[in-house]
Design a protein around this motif. Sequence first.
Motif, PDB file in Angstrom:
ATOM      1  N   GLU A 220       0.817  -1.227   0.000  1.00 48.93           N
ATOM      2  CA  GLU A 220       0.000   0.000   0.000  1.00 48.93           C
ATOM      3  C   GLU A 220       0.842   1.265   0.000  1.00 48.93           C
ATOM      4  O   GLU A 220       0.496   2.255  -0.658  1.00 48.93           O
ATOM      5  CB  GLU A 220      -0.918   0.005   1.230  1.00 48.93           C
ATOM      6  N   ASP A 221       1.969   1.260   0.754  1.00 47.26           N
ATOM      7  CA  ASP A 221       2.768   2.497   0.801  1.00 47.26           C
ATOM      8  C   ASP A 221       3.403   2.789  -0.556  1.00 47.26           C
ATOM      9  O   ASP A 221       3.535   3.956  -0.957  1.00 47.26           O
ATOM     10  CB  ASP A 221       3.826   2.423   1.925  1.00 47.26           C
ATOM     11  N   GLU A 224       0.756   4.223  -2.729  1.00 44.49           N
ATOM     12  CA  GLU A 224       0.500   5.615  -2.328  1.00 44.49           C
ATOM     13  C   GLU A 224       1.551   6.554  -2.931  1.00 44.49           C
ATOM     14  O   GLU A 224       1.233   7.632  -3.447  1.00 44.49           O
ATOM     15  CB  GLU A 224       0.497   5.699  -0.788  1.00 44.49           C
ATOM     16  N   ARG A 225       2.822   6.138  -2.921  1.00 36.15           N
ATOM     17  CA  ARG A 225       3.880   6.973  -3.517  1.00 36.15           C
ATOM     18  C   ARG A 225       3.677   7.102  -5.032  1.00 36.15           C
ATOM     19  O   ARG A 225       3.894   8.161  -5.606  1.00 36.15           O
ATOM     20  CB  ARG A 225       5.267   6.371  -3.223  1.00 36.15           C
TER      21      ARG A 225
END
Length: 256
Positions: A220-221, A224-225
Amino acid sequence: MAEALWDDVAAAYERSFATLCAGTTEALLAHLPPGARVLDVGCGSGHVAESLVGAGHVVHAVDPDPEMVALATSRSAADVRRGALPDLPYDDASFDAVVANFVLNHVDDPRAAARGLTAVTRTGGHVVATIWPAQLPPQATLWNTLLDDAGAVRPAMPRLAPELDFERSPEGLGDLLAQADLQVVDVGASEWDWRVRPEDLWAGMTGVGNFGVAWHAQAEDVQERMRASFEDVAAPWRDGDVLVFGVRAAIAHATA
Ligand SMILES: C[S@@+](CC[C@H](N)C(=O)[O-])C[C@H]1O[C@@H](n2cnc3c(N)ncnc32)[C@H](O)[C@@H]1O
Protein backbone atom coordinates in the motif's frame (compact mmCIF):
# COMPACT_ATOMS: atom_id res chain seq x y z
CA MET A 1 -1.36 -17.34 -18.68
CA ALA A 2 -1.38 -14.18 -20.82
CA GLU A 3 -5.00 -14.58 -21.90
CA ALA A 4 -6.19 -14.66 -18.27
CA LEU A 5 -5.02 -11.04 -17.86
CA TRP A 6 -8.16 -10.01 -19.78
CA ASP A 7 -10.65 -11.40 -17.26
CA ASP A 8 -12.65 -8.83 -15.27
CA VAL A 9 -10.88 -5.77 -16.65
CA ALA A 10 -13.44 -4.63 -19.21
CA ALA A 11 -14.60 -1.43 -17.47
CA ALA A 12 -11.05 -0.17 -16.86
CA TYR A 13 -10.07 -1.22 -20.40
CA GLU A 14 -13.00 0.70 -21.89
CA ARG A 15 -11.88 3.92 -20.13
CA SER A 16 -8.25 3.62 -21.14
CA PHE A 17 -6.60 1.19 -23.55
CA ALA A 18 -9.71 0.80 -25.72
CA THR A 19 -9.13 4.31 -27.05
CA LEU A 20 -5.43 3.50 -27.55
CA CYS A 21 -6.17 0.36 -29.56
CA ALA A 22 -8.81 2.17 -31.64
CA GLY A 23 -5.95 4.22 -33.15
CA THR A 24 -5.38 1.57 -35.84
CA THR A 25 -8.98 1.65 -37.06
CA GLU A 26 -8.28 3.63 -40.25
CA ALA A 27 -5.32 1.42 -41.13
CA LEU A 28 -7.43 -1.73 -40.64
CA LEU A 29 -10.34 -0.38 -42.69
CA ALA A 30 -8.02 0.56 -45.56
CA HIS A 31 -7.39 -3.13 -46.29
CA LEU A 32 -11.03 -4.25 -46.49
CA PRO A 33 -13.16 -4.48 -49.63
CA PRO A 34 -16.44 -2.51 -49.52
CA GLY A 35 -19.50 -4.15 -47.96
CA ALA A 36 -17.54 -7.14 -46.64
CA ARG A 37 -18.79 -9.75 -44.19
CA VAL A 38 -16.17 -9.07 -41.50
CA LEU A 39 -15.26 -10.81 -38.25
CA ASP A 40 -13.57 -8.73 -35.51
CA VAL A 41 -11.71 -11.31 -33.41
CA GLY A 42 -10.89 -10.37 -29.80
CA CYS A 43 -13.17 -7.37 -30.23
CA GLY A 44 -12.76 -6.07 -26.67
CA SER A 45 -15.26 -3.33 -25.86
CA GLY A 46 -16.19 -2.92 -29.53
CA HIS A 47 -14.64 0.34 -30.84
CA VAL A 48 -13.32 -1.26 -34.04
CA ALA A 49 -16.54 -3.24 -34.56
CA GLU A 50 -18.50 0.02 -34.26
CA SER A 51 -16.32 1.67 -36.93
CA LEU A 52 -16.62 -1.37 -39.21
CA VAL A 53 -20.42 -1.13 -38.99
CA GLY A 54 -20.19 2.63 -39.67
CA ALA A 55 -18.10 1.92 -42.79
CA GLY A 56 -20.91 -0.25 -44.22
CA HIS A 57 -19.58 -3.73 -43.48
CA VAL A 58 -21.67 -6.65 -42.20
CA VAL A 59 -19.96 -7.13 -38.87
CA HIS A 60 -19.62 -10.07 -36.51
CA ALA A 61 -17.42 -9.82 -33.41
CA VAL A 62 -16.15 -12.31 -30.85
CA ASP A 63 -14.31 -12.16 -27.53
CA PRO A 64 -13.74 -14.71 -24.72
CA ASP A 65 -14.57 -12.26 -21.94
CA PRO A 66 -18.31 -11.93 -21.16
CA GLU A 67 -17.95 -8.32 -19.95
CA MET A 68 -16.20 -7.35 -23.20
CA VAL A 69 -18.99 -9.11 -25.13
CA ALA A 70 -21.57 -7.07 -23.19
CA LEU A 71 -19.74 -3.77 -23.84
CA ALA A 72 -19.25 -4.54 -27.54
CA THR A 73 -22.92 -5.49 -27.85
CA SER A 74 -24.06 -2.20 -26.34
CA ARG A 75 -21.55 -0.10 -28.32
CA SER A 76 -22.07 -1.51 -31.82
CA ALA A 77 -24.68 -3.05 -34.08
CA ALA A 78 -22.33 -5.99 -34.69
CA ASP A 79 -23.48 -9.53 -33.99
CA VAL A 80 -21.26 -10.26 -30.96
CA ARG A 81 -20.56 -13.74 -29.61
CA ARG A 82 -18.42 -15.23 -26.91
CA GLY A 83 -15.55 -17.37 -28.18
CA ALA A 84 -11.78 -17.64 -28.33
CA LEU A 85 -8.97 -18.41 -30.72
CA PRO A 86 -7.97 -20.84 -31.97
CA ASP A 87 -11.39 -22.51 -32.19
CA LEU A 88 -13.79 -19.74 -33.11
CA PRO A 89 -17.53 -20.45 -33.01
CA TYR A 90 -18.07 -19.90 -36.76
CA ASP A 91 -18.11 -22.11 -39.84
CA ASP A 92 -14.90 -22.46 -41.81
CA ALA A 93 -14.42 -19.98 -44.68
CA SER A 94 -17.45 -17.93 -43.61
CA PHE A 95 -15.96 -14.39 -43.75
CA ASP A 96 -14.70 -12.09 -46.51
CA ALA A 97 -12.36 -10.48 -44.02
CA VAL A 98 -11.10 -11.07 -40.47
CA VAL A 99 -9.44 -8.44 -38.28
CA ALA A 100 -7.53 -9.09 -35.06
CA ASN A 101 -6.54 -5.80 -33.45
CA PHE A 102 -3.92 -6.32 -30.70
CA VAL A 103 -4.99 -9.91 -30.07
CA LEU A 104 -2.18 -12.12 -31.42
CA ASN A 105 0.16 -10.46 -28.90
CA HIS A 106 -2.07 -11.61 -26.02
CA VAL A 107 -2.84 -15.25 -26.82
CA ASP A 108 -1.19 -18.31 -25.28
CA ASP A 109 -0.36 -19.93 -28.65
CA PRO A 110 0.06 -17.32 -31.41
CA ARG A 111 0.63 -19.84 -34.25
CA ALA A 112 -2.50 -21.82 -33.37
CA ALA A 113 -4.40 -18.53 -33.04
CA ALA A 114 -3.24 -17.36 -36.48
CA ARG A 115 -4.42 -20.68 -37.95
CA GLY A 116 -7.79 -19.98 -36.27
CA LEU A 117 -7.98 -16.71 -38.23
CA THR A 118 -7.21 -18.56 -41.47
CA ALA A 119 -9.88 -21.20 -40.84
CA VAL A 120 -12.80 -18.75 -40.81
CA THR A 121 -11.58 -16.70 -43.82
CA ARG A 122 -12.87 -17.66 -47.28
CA THR A 123 -10.36 -18.35 -50.04
CA GLY A 124 -9.18 -14.98 -51.36
CA GLY A 125 -10.52 -13.23 -48.25
CA HIS A 126 -8.48 -10.81 -46.13
CA VAL A 127 -6.81 -11.14 -42.73
CA VAL A 128 -5.57 -7.91 -41.11
CA ALA A 129 -3.79 -8.09 -37.76
CA THR A 130 -1.96 -5.68 -35.47
CA ILE A 131 0.37 -6.18 -32.51
CA TRP A 132 2.54 -3.99 -30.30
CA PRO A 133 6.17 -4.15 -31.46
CA ALA A 134 8.93 -4.98 -28.99
CA GLN A 135 9.98 -1.34 -28.42
CA LEU A 136 8.67 0.10 -25.17
CA PRO A 137 5.74 2.50 -25.82
CA PRO A 138 5.85 5.91 -24.04
CA GLN A 139 3.04 5.07 -21.60
CA ALA A 140 5.13 2.09 -20.42
CA THR A 141 8.13 4.41 -19.94
CA LEU A 142 5.93 6.58 -17.73
CA TRP A 143 4.77 3.53 -15.77
CA ASN A 144 8.32 2.19 -15.30
CA THR A 145 9.43 5.59 -13.98
CA LEU A 146 6.55 5.56 -11.50
CA LEU A 147 7.49 2.06 -10.33
CA ASP A 148 11.20 2.87 -10.02
CA ASP A 149 10.70 6.19 -8.23
CA ALA A 150 8.39 4.52 -5.70
CA GLY A 151 10.81 1.62 -5.04
CA ALA A 152 8.31 -0.90 -6.41
CA VAL A 153 8.88 -4.64 -6.64
CA ARG A 154 8.82 -6.10 -10.17
CA PRO A 155 6.66 -9.24 -10.24
CA ALA A 156 7.38 -11.93 -12.85
CA MET A 157 5.15 -11.28 -15.87
CA PRO A 158 3.49 -14.14 -17.75
CA ARG A 159 5.75 -14.97 -20.71
CA LEU A 160 5.32 -17.35 -23.61
CA ALA A 161 7.76 -20.23 -23.90
CA PRO A 162 10.35 -19.36 -26.58
CA GLU A 163 9.05 -22.08 -28.92
CA LEU A 164 5.55 -20.52 -28.82
CA ASP A 165 6.62 -16.89 -29.12
CA PHE A 166 7.23 -14.87 -32.29
CA GLU A 167 9.20 -11.75 -33.21
CA ARG A 168 7.23 -8.67 -32.17
CA SER A 169 7.76 -6.59 -35.32
CA PRO A 170 5.91 -6.01 -38.63
CA GLU A 171 8.08 -8.73 -40.24
CA GLY A 172 7.52 -11.11 -37.32
CA LEU A 173 3.77 -10.62 -37.58
CA GLY A 174 3.92 -11.24 -41.34
CA ASP A 175 5.89 -14.46 -40.74
CA LEU A 176 3.29 -15.59 -38.21
CA LEU A 177 0.49 -15.13 -40.77
CA ALA A 178 2.57 -16.86 -43.48
CA GLN A 179 3.06 -19.84 -41.15
CA ALA A 180 -0.75 -20.03 -40.92
CA ASP A 181 -0.99 -20.63 -44.70
CA LEU A 182 -1.84 -17.02 -45.54
CA GLN A 183 -0.27 -15.02 -48.40
CA VAL A 184 1.23 -11.88 -46.93
CA VAL A 185 0.34 -8.79 -48.99
CA ASP A 186 2.13 -6.18 -46.90
CA VAL A 187 3.51 -5.44 -43.46
CA GLY A 188 4.27 -2.08 -41.93
CA ALA A 189 3.71 0.33 -39.09
CA SER A 190 0.75 2.45 -38.06
CA GLU A 191 1.52 5.56 -35.98
CA TRP A 192 -0.79 7.95 -34.13
CA ASP A 193 -1.10 10.17 -31.08
CA TRP A 194 -3.07 8.64 -28.22
CA ARG A 195 -4.86 11.36 -26.26
CA VAL A 196 -6.12 10.17 -22.89
CA ARG A 197 -7.33 11.86 -19.70
CA PRO A 198 -4.87 11.23 -16.84
CA GLU A 199 -7.59 9.67 -14.67
CA ASP A 200 -8.51 7.23 -17.44
CA LEU A 201 -4.88 6.24 -17.99
CA TRP A 202 -4.57 5.71 -14.24
CA ALA A 203 -7.67 3.45 -14.25
CA GLY A 204 -6.11 1.39 -17.05
CA MET A 205 -2.64 1.14 -15.57
CA THR A 206 -3.92 0.09 -12.14
CA GLY A 207 -6.21 -2.57 -13.59
CA VAL A 208 -5.40 -3.88 -17.05
CA GLY A 209 -2.89 -6.42 -18.38
CA ASN A 210 0.73 -6.40 -17.18
CA PHE A 211 0.26 -2.88 -15.80
CA GLY A 212 -2.46 -4.18 -13.47
CA VAL A 213 -0.34 -7.18 -12.44
CA ALA A 214 2.48 -4.83 -11.40
CA TRP A 215 0.09 -2.53 -9.52
CA HIS A 216 -1.55 -5.32 -7.52
CA ALA A 217 1.88 -6.69 -6.53
CA GLN A 218 2.77 -3.48 -4.65
CA ALA A 219 2.40 -2.80 -0.95
CA GLU A 220 0.00 0.00 0.00
CA ASP A 221 2.77 2.50 0.80
CA VAL A 222 4.34 1.94 -2.63
CA GLN A 223 0.95 2.40 -4.30
CA GLU A 224 0.50 5.62 -2.33
CA ARG A 225 3.88 6.97 -3.52
CA MET A 226 3.01 6.07 -7.11
CA ARG A 227 -0.34 7.83 -6.84
CA ALA A 228 1.30 10.91 -5.32
CA SER A 229 3.97 11.25 -8.04
CA PHE A 230 1.75 10.38 -11.03
CA GLU A 231 0.97 13.98 -11.98
CA ASP A 232 4.65 15.05 -11.91
CA VAL A 233 5.92 11.98 -13.77
CA ALA A 234 3.22 12.39 -16.44
CA ALA A 235 3.91 16.13 -16.89
CA PRO A 236 6.15 15.75 -20.01
CA TRP A 237 3.19 14.22 -21.90
CA ARG A 238 0.56 16.71 -20.72
CA ASP A 239 -1.26 18.89 -23.23
CA GLY A 240 -4.04 20.78 -21.44
CA ASP A 241 -6.51 18.31 -19.93
CA VAL A 242 -5.04 15.23 -21.59
CA LEU A 243 -1.82 13.26 -21.91
CA VAL A 244 -0.55 12.69 -25.46
CA PHE A 245 1.55 9.65 -26.34
CA GLY A 246 3.04 9.10 -29.80
CA VAL A 247 2.53 5.36 -30.38
CA ARG A 248 3.34 2.83 -33.10
CA ALA A 249 1.80 -0.56 -33.95
CA ALA A 250 2.89 -3.31 -36.32
CA ILE A 251 0.25 -4.20 -38.93
CA ALA A 252 0.10 -7.02 -41.45
CA HIS A 253 -2.35 -7.69 -44.29
CA ALA A 254 -2.65 -11.15 -45.84
CA THR A 255 -5.07 -13.12 -47.98
CA ALA A 256 -6.31 -16.67 -47.59
C1 LIG B 1 -5.74 -5.50 -26.15
S1 LIG B 1 -7.36 -6.14 -26.16
C2 LIG B 1 -7.86 -5.62 -27.81
C3 LIG B 1 -9.35 -5.49 -27.92
C4 LIG B 1 -9.88 -4.95 -29.24
N1 LIG B 1 -9.44 -5.73 -30.38
C5 LIG B 1 -9.56 -3.50 -29.41
O1 LIG B 1 -9.00 -3.13 -30.44
O2 LIG B 1 -9.91 -2.71 -28.50
C6 LIG B 1 -7.16 -7.90 -26.34
C7 LIG B 1 -8.48 -8.63 -26.45
O3 LIG B 1 -8.19 -9.98 -26.82
C8 LIG B 1 -9.11 -10.81 -26.15
N2 LIG B 1 -8.56 -12.18 -26.15
C9 LIG B 1 -7.70 -12.75 -25.24
N3 LIG B 1 -7.47 -14.02 -25.59
C10 LIG B 1 -8.16 -14.27 -26.73
C11 LIG B 1 -8.33 -15.41 -27.57
N4 LIG B 1 -7.72 -16.57 -27.31
N5 LIG B 1 -9.15 -15.29 -28.65
C12 LIG B 1 -9.76 -14.13 -28.95
N6 LIG B 1 -9.64 -13.01 -28.19
C13 LIG B 1 -8.84 -13.08 -27.09
C14 LIG B 1 -9.26 -10.17 -24.78
O4 LIG B 1 -10.44 -10.60 -24.11
C15 LIG B 1 -9.28 -8.69 -25.15
O5 LIG B 1 -10.59 -8.23 -25.38
